[in-house]
Design an enzyme around this catalytic site. Structure first.
Site, PDB file in Angstrom:
ATOM      1  N   ASP A 123     -99.096 -39.635 -65.846  1.00 43.35           N
ATOM      2  CA  ASP A 123     -98.423 -38.342 -65.689  1.00 43.35           C
ATOM      3  C   ASP A 123     -96.950 -38.605 -65.436  1.00 43.35           C
ATOM      4  OD1 ASP A 123    -100.684 -36.716 -66.005  1.00 43.35           O
ATOM      5  OD2 ASP A 123    -101.205 -36.869 -63.893  1.00 43.35           O
TER       6      ASP A 123
ATOM      7  N   ASP B 193    -101.547 -32.525 -70.956  1.00 46.45           N
ATOM      8  CA  ASP B 193    -101.818 -31.408 -70.054  1.00 46.45           C
ATOM      9  C   ASP B 193    -101.151 -30.125 -70.550  1.00 46.45           C
ATOM     10  OD1 ASP B 193    -103.194 -33.180 -68.385  1.00 46.45           O
ATOM     11  OD2 ASP B 193    -101.430 -33.546 -67.126  1.00 46.45           O
TER      12      ASP B 193
END
EC number: 3.4.23.36
Length: 151
Positions: free
Chosen positions: A115, A131
């Site tokens: 991330d 995402d």
């Protein structure tokens, strides 16, 4: 309508490639945990390893996530088959497939998800391009369901 399905599929493949390329770039060029401001007070880039879901929920349960991912891909494929004549359903589903595959590749290859986008103005999970695909896919699908007047 089949032409659009193929185009959406190609866009999904491109999004997975962009996601993986960007994750690789961040992992290779930004030290783990380091934060670099992009727009002060708004967004930063970081390098985070997440072996859970959003907010690191259920961290360390990679087997569970792999099973859930395979079930989700099967369900998305089935919905895509049922609604193959709906452009908006197609876009939403293909975005969700792209996001699901992008994070699935990380889980298989690395045993965690990379991330990198951090919103500095709100307490929100750090996220990645996969995402974003999932989120926008859900939004598009939600709008498609609301607007669907068949059956």
């Amino acid at each position: 309508m089949k032409k659009f399905m193929w185009i959406n599929g190609l866009v999904a493949v491109a999004l997975v490639l962009i996601d993986q390329t960007f994750k690789n770039y961040i992992s290779s060029n930004l030290p783990l945990g380091h934060v670099r401001e992009i727009i002060p007070g708004l967004i930063s880039i970081t390098n985070l390893r997440n072996d859970g879901a959003a907010w690191s929920i259920l961290e360390g349960n990679q087997s569970l996530f792999l099973i859930i991912t395979l079930v989700a891909l099967g369900a998305l494929g089935y919905i895509l088959f049922l609604k193959r004549d709906s452009w908006s359903f197609n876009v939403g589903i293909w975005l969700m497939i792209a996001g699901t595959i992008g994070n699935f590749i990380d889980r298989l290859r690395l045993h965690y998800v990379v991330d990198m986008f951090q919103l500095d103005f709100i307490n929100f999970p750090i996220f990645n391009i996969a995402d974003m695909c999932l989120t926008f896919g859900v939004i598009v699908l939600f709008i498609a369901i609301i607007r669907d007047d068949s059956e």
